[in-house]
Structure formats: C-alpha cells, structure tokens
Design a protein around this motif. Structure first.
Motif, PDB file in Angstrom:
ATOM      1  N   PHE A  36      71.707 -34.990   0.337  1.00 64.04           N
ATOM      2  CA  PHE A  36      71.526 -33.937  -0.653  1.00 64.04           C
ATOM      3  C   PHE A  36      70.166 -33.262  -0.488  1.00 64.04           C
ATOM      4  CE2 PHE A  36      70.450 -32.199  -4.827  1.00 64.04           C
ATOM      5  CZ  PHE A  36      71.601 -31.450  -5.098  1.00 64.04           C
ATOM      6  N   VAL A  37      69.133 -34.053  -0.306  1.00 62.49           N
ATOM      7  CA  VAL A  37      67.781 -33.505  -0.132  1.00 62.49           C
ATOM      8  C   VAL A  37      67.705 -32.686   1.162  1.00 62.49           C
ATOM      9  CG1 VAL A  37      65.345 -34.073   0.233  1.00 62.49           C
ATOM     10  CG2 VAL A  37      66.682 -35.340  -1.473  1.00 62.49           C
ATOM     11  N   LYS A  38      68.309 -33.189   2.225  1.00 61.83           N
ATOM     12  CA  LYS A  38      68.315 -32.465   3.503  1.00 61.83           C
ATOM     13  C   LYS A  38      69.019 -31.114   3.366  1.00 61.83           C
ATOM     14  CE  LYS A  38      69.611 -34.738   7.184  1.00 61.83           C
ATOM     15  NZ  LYS A  38      70.338 -35.736   8.009  1.00 61.83           N
ATOM     16  N   GLN A  39      70.143 -31.093   2.641  1.00 65.87           N
ATOM     17  CA  GLN A  39      70.881 -29.835   2.476  1.00 65.87           C
ATOM     18  C   GLN A  39      70.085 -28.854   1.614  1.00 65.87           C
ATOM     19  OE1 GLN A  39      72.912 -28.282   4.166  1.00 65.87           O
ATOM     20  NE2 GLN A  39      75.023 -28.460   3.419  1.00 65.87           N
ATOM     21  N   TYR A  40      69.415 -29.371   0.569  1.00 67.90           N
ATOM     22  CA  TYR A  40      68.589 -28.511  -0.288  1.00 67.90           C
ATOM     23  C   TYR A  40      67.461 -27.875   0.520  1.00 67.90           C
ATOM     24  CZ  TYR A  40      64.874 -27.168  -3.492  1.00 67.90           C
ATOM     25  OH  TYR A  40      63.876 -26.466  -4.127  1.00 67.90           O
ATOM     26  N   ARG A  41      66.754 -28.675   1.286  1.00 66.37           N
ATOM     27  CA  ARG A  41      65.616 -28.162   2.052  1.00 66.37           C
ATOM     28  C   ARG A  41      66.071 -27.219   3.170  1.00 66.37           C
ATOM     29  NH1 ARG A  41      61.663 -33.565   2.300  1.00 66.37           N
ATOM     30  NH2 ARG A  41      61.133 -33.489   0.072  1.00 66.37           N
ATOM     31  N   ASN A  42      67.186 -27.535   3.770  1.00 63.02           N
ATOM     32  CA  ASN A  42      67.778 -26.652   4.784  1.00 63.02           C
ATOM     33  C   ASN A  42      68.062 -25.278   4.179  1.00 63.02           C
ATOM     34  OD1 ASN A  42      69.420 -25.738   7.088  1.00 63.02           O
ATOM     35  ND2 ASN A  42      71.196 -26.267   5.815  1.00 63.02           N
ATOM     36  N   ALA A  43      68.652 -25.262   2.989  1.00 64.04           N
ATOM     37  CA  ALA A  43      68.982 -24.003   2.324  1.00 64.04           C
ATOM     38  C   ALA A  43      67.723 -23.260   1.893  1.00 64.04           C
ATOM     39  CB  ALA A  43      69.874 -24.277   1.115  1.00 64.04           C
ATOM     40  N   GLU A  52      65.564 -17.106  -2.444  1.00 59.39           N
ATOM     41  CA  GLU A  52      65.327 -16.200  -3.574  1.00 59.39           C
ATOM     42  C   GLU A  52      65.802 -16.820  -4.882  1.00 59.39           C
ATOM     43  OE1 GLU A  52      66.763 -11.783  -5.122  1.00 59.39           O
ATOM     44  OE2 GLU A  52      67.011 -12.318  -3.016  1.00 59.39           O
ATOM     45  N   LEU A  53      66.998 -17.432  -4.862  1.00 57.32           N
ATOM     46  CA  LEU A  53      67.570 -18.030  -6.076  1.00 57.32           C
ATOM     47  C   LEU A  53      66.688 -19.153  -6.606  1.00 57.32           C
ATOM     48  CD1 LEU A  53      70.066 -18.313  -8.023  1.00 57.32           C
ATOM     49  CD2 LEU A  53      70.965 -19.995  -6.381  1.00 57.32           C
ATOM     50  N   TYR A  54      66.268 -20.050  -5.724  1.00 57.49           N
ATOM     51  CA  TYR A  54      65.501 -21.214  -6.168  1.00 57.49           C
ATOM     52  C   TYR A  54      64.089 -20.832  -6.622  1.00 57.49           C
ATOM     53  CZ  TYR A  54      69.293 -24.092  -4.317  1.00 57.49           C
ATOM     54  OH  TYR A  54      70.516 -24.688  -4.088  1.00 57.49           O
ATOM     55  N   ARG A  55      63.476 -19.885  -5.926  1.00 55.33           N
ATOM     56  CA  ARG A  55      62.147 -19.430  -6.357  1.00 55.33           C
ATOM     57  C   ARG A  55      62.238 -18.770  -7.737  1.00 55.33           C
ATOM     58  NH1 ARG A  55      58.164 -19.884  -2.721  1.00 55.33           N
ATOM     59  NH2 ARG A  55      58.700 -20.126  -0.498  1.00 55.33           N
ATOM     60  N   LYS A  56      63.332 -18.074  -7.973  1.00 58.53           N
ATOM     61  CA  LYS A  56      63.537 -17.422  -9.271  1.00 58.53           C
ATOM     62  C   LYS A  56      63.626 -18.453 -10.388  1.00 58.53           C
ATOM     63  CE  LYS A  56      66.268 -13.903  -9.048  1.00 58.53           C
ATOM     64  NZ  LYS A  56      67.500 -13.078  -8.957  1.00 58.53           N
ATOM     65  N   HIS A  57      64.097 -19.671 -10.041  1.00 57.12           N
ATOM     66  CA  HIS A  57      64.203 -20.757 -11.026  1.00 57.12           C
ATOM     67  C   HIS A  57      62.987 -21.685 -10.994  1.00 57.12           C
ATOM     68  CE1 HIS A  57      68.394 -19.429 -11.289  1.00 57.12           C
ATOM     69  NE2 HIS A  57      68.482 -20.168 -12.381  1.00 57.12           N
ATOM     70  N   LEU A  59      61.535 -23.230  -8.463  1.00 54.41           N
ATOM     71  CA  LEU A  59      61.632 -24.384  -7.561  1.00 54.41           C
ATOM     72  C   LEU A  59      60.874 -24.128  -6.274  1.00 54.41           C
ATOM     73  CD1 LEU A  59      65.474 -24.969  -8.043  1.00 54.41           C
ATOM     74  CD2 LEU A  59      63.636 -26.309  -9.065  1.00 54.41           C
ATOM     75  N   ASN A  60      60.432 -25.217  -5.630  1.00 51.06           N
ATOM     76  CA  ASN A  60      59.809 -25.118  -4.317  1.00 51.06           C
ATOM     77  C   ASN A  60      60.442 -26.139  -3.381  1.00 51.06           C
ATOM     78  OD1 ASN A  60      58.377 -27.709  -4.532  1.00 51.06           O
ATOM     79  ND2 ASN A  60      57.051 -26.655  -6.008  1.00 51.06           N
ATOM     80  N   ILE A  61      59.961 -26.220  -2.175  1.00 52.33           N
ATOM     81  CA  ILE A  61      60.567 -27.085  -1.154  1.00 52.33           C
ATOM     82  C   ILE A  61      60.577 -28.552  -1.559  1.00 52.33           C
ATOM     83  CG2 ILE A  61      58.389 -27.355   0.126  1.00 52.33           C
ATOM     84  CD1 ILE A  61      61.944 -27.060   1.630  1.00 52.33           C
TER      85      ILE A  61
END
Length: 432
Positions: A36-43, A52-57, A59-61
């Motif tokens: 899960f962590v690998k897929q999140y960081r990959n995305a 863009e979506l995660y920064r808007k919420h 979130l960071n790496i």
C-alpha cells in the motif's frame, strides 16, 4: 500457451502466488502494509493526477506509512477520473495497453494496463483455476462475447480453446452448439453466468445434456438458481470468480457459499452500500481508494486481511426477452463497440417482450453519429425483432435500487425463477 506468452514472468508470478497462499495472516498483513505504501508513493511521485489531488488534501510523500493511514486519502470515483484518465499514468503511454470497463452503467471507463499487470492478472486467474482442476493444455470452451454475429466458433490451437459466440447462442443455433461441444469434448467451459444459463436452458428445451466436468464463471453475479440449472444440464462443477476490469479487487469461490479475496491482489474496505478498493498489481495505472458500487456482505469472522464473503451484490446482468421467449444477454457490449463516446449513463428498461426503452443521459458533446452507432450496436445484439424506443433523460429519471445504485438493465418481466422453462428445470432438479 501462456507459459510461452509470459515466459519466466508467468512462472515467477505463479510461484509467488503459491507462496502467498501458504503464509500466515499476520505475514500477509505486513506485506499489504508494504504494498500500500509503495503504491501511494509511486502515485504521488509519478502521477500528475494523484500529486495534485494529494497536495490539495495537505499530504506529502511521507504522509502514508502503513494501511493505518488509509483514511487520510480521499476516495475517488469513476466520474472523478473519467475525463483525466491519462493523468493517472505513472509511465509513458507507449508502455501500456488501453482497456475499458464493462460498461454496466452504459458508460465504459478507459483504463490502462502494463505487461506486468496483465501477467499478474493471468497468473492469479490460472492459479485459482488450477486449484480447481484446470491445467494449461486442457480442452476449453469459452463463451465470453469474443466473437460477433458473423461467426459461431473459432478455434485457438495455442490454448486448445474453442471460442463460441454468445451473440448467436439461441434456439435456432442450439443444435450447432451442441454438436460442436459434444464433438470437441472439453474438460472446461469458461463463460459469463448469463451465457451458460442461456446455453443450458436451450439445451434443456431440446431434451439435451452435455458433460463438461468444470465450469468457471465470472464478470456477472451468479445466482443460485443459475448454478442449479447449469450444473444439472451441463453436468458440471461450477466455480465462480469475482473481479473487475480496473484490476483493484478479485475474490474466488473456495466453497459453494464462500468467496475469499486472493492474497496481495489489492486492499478492500467494506462499506454498507459499496466497497473501496486499492489495486496492487498495476503500477502504471494505480487506482487508490477507488469506489466500486457493488456490495459485499462479510462472512462471519472475516477480516479484510483475508476478506471472506458469501454474498456479492451488483453487476446483475439481466436479459432482454424477445416475443418468442428468447433471452438476450451481455447488453453492456453495445456500449463498448468502437468505443461509444459522450454518454454519461444509460439504462435499458423492458416492460413488454420484444420491446425496450433505451434511456440515455448524454453529455454536451453527444452527437447524432454517437446515437446512430449506439442504436446500430444494440440492434445487432437484440436483433431487429426487438423494437427500441430511444429517449434522452436526466439523472433524476434513472431508476435506482433501494441501495441507490442503478443497473444498465431494468426488467419488469418475470424472466428468472418465475419463467416457465426455468421453473420446470428447477422442479426436475428438486425431484432428483
């Protein structure tokens, strides 16, 4: 053979999947955290959409360190990504294949797959089927909409598979199908539940039976009454598989009334009226916390480490009934031919045999050409014996279930257990 097609990749994946089935639940949970962590960081790093979506919420790496952080991430739905699919990619488009969802709401979604995800998908499927008696090289009949109206069968020598057209499967052609299958003597049939049900019903009406030891179904909800008819007429042991084109979830039947998700294919969050899925096998086109509007009822004592269920609700492929009683299934294929565009949603409603209402929610780019192509495709499926009434509607006019979902097909006819032929077959089975 798929061993040749995928080479060492297939063998490697098969070995990995076998090992995953033998590890403890705690070991599997740890591996799921890592994936899960690998897929999140990959995305986050490689997909402009997710970055863009995660920064808007906010979130960071480093915001996600395990599955315990899953709810920090926003849920995405099909409509959220429909018009920006290319932005989800983490790699160049030259390295991926284009695909589409089945279109069970009348509006297929474009997807991408890479070589690794295709290999993994096939390896998971083969491992599942192999545990239930299928081996590469066994004689197989496939009835999955691979052929159109112009041919009844095609033989694939490399896979020892005879493909049969689901579109020509009717009372008129049933003896041809019977002779083809009887002469071929397959060990396995792979098909949609609706195709096998129509095949079995038409055989029964002619007083015919076949012996196909193993039947694998997928892509639609399998009903108990369908299972009983298919197993009776085809003398098969039926095994079902639930998955999606998006490659975010896969559950295989392990007992008659029990499904179990396959290890490390993805992560499932079970909600009351839907499921939230995260796929692990496709790194090039990640879908993270992707909502699927099917419903899973967890089996008693089940966890989402190894999710078990006895009930899957959704993608219920009903049929159009012609005046002569013939049933036509696989209606979603009308929306996939030549990539029908500019439709937000569609629904087929039937109240009278031989007549349907095609209700469309068009978007602003919908054209007369789109309409003509759609009507042509649907007419090819249901034949010219069925009248099609075309209507453009609003979202408020879509017919929904009690759970708020809407299906592509809504039938007000008694085409299932109350159908006379179906009742007759089930009555005979109960007597036996």
């Amino acid at each position: 053979m798929s061993k040749i097609k995928f080479g060492k990749g297939f063998e490697k994946e098969l070995k990995r999947i076998k090992e995953l089935h033998s590890i403890s639940e705690s070991q599997l949970q740890e591996l799921k955290h890592i994936e899960f962590v690998k897929q999140y960081r990959n995305a986050f790093l490689h997909s402009s959409f997710y970055n863009e979506l995660y920064r808007k919420h906010g979130l960071n790496i480093n915001s996600v360190k395990s599955l315990d952080d899953v709810e920090k991430l926003p849920i995405i739905k099909k409509d959220d990504i429909r018009h920006c699919v290319d932005d989800l990619l983490t790699t160049n488009r030259v390295f991926v294949y284009k695909a589409f969802t089945s279109g069970t709401t009348g509006s297929p979604l474009k997807l991408y797959r890479d070589y690794q995800s295709v290999c993994k998908e096939y390896s998971y499927g083969y491992h599942f089927q192999n545990t239930h008696g299928y081996t590469l090289g066994d004689k197989v009949i496939s009835i999955k909409g691979d052929l159109d109206k112009d041919e009844i069968f095609r033989f694939d020598k490399s896979l020892n598979t005879m493909h049969l057209s689901s579109y020509n499967l009717n009372e008129k052609n049933i003896l041809k199908y019977y002779e083809l299958i009887r002469e071929f003597q397959p060990k396995v049939v792979k098909a949609y539940p609706s195709s096998l049900q129509i095949l079995s019903t038409e055989l029964y009406k002619k007083g015919l039976e076949l012996h196909i030891p193993i039947a694998f179904t997928s892509s639609e909800v399998l009903h108990d009454w369908q299972r009983r008819i298919i197993e009776k007429v085809l003398q098969s042991k039926l095994i079902d598989w639930y998955g999606n084109s998006e490659q975010t979830i896969a559950l295989g039947q392990v007992k008659d009334d029990l499904y179990e998700d396959v290890p490390l294919y993805g992560h499932i969050e079970v909600k009351e009226n839907h499921i939230i899925t995260t796929g692990f096998i496709n790194k090039s086109f990640p879908l993270i916390r992707y909502q699927v509007d099917d419903i899973i009822k967890l089996h008693c004592g089940s966890s989402c480490v190894r999710c078990r269920t006895s009930r899957i609700l959704g993608r219920d492929n009903q049929y159009v009934m012609l005046e002569n009683g013939q049933q036509i299934g696989l209606l979603d294929h009308a929306f996939n031919f030549n990539n029908i565009k500019n439709i937000l949603a569609a629904q087929i409603v039937q109240k009278v045999p031989g007549e349907i209402n095609l209700n469309i929610i068009p978007d602003s780019n919908f054209t007369h050409t789109n309409k003509a192509e759609l009507l042509k495709n649907l007419t090819q499926l249901v034949t010219e014996d069925c009248k099609i009434h075309y209507n453009e509607i609003t979202e408020k006019e879509i017919i929904r279930t009690e759970a708020g979902k809407f299906n592509l097909m809504v039938s007000y006819l008694d085409t299932k257990e109350k159908d006379n032929t179906t009742k007759e077959i089930l009555k005979e089975i109960d007597k036996a």
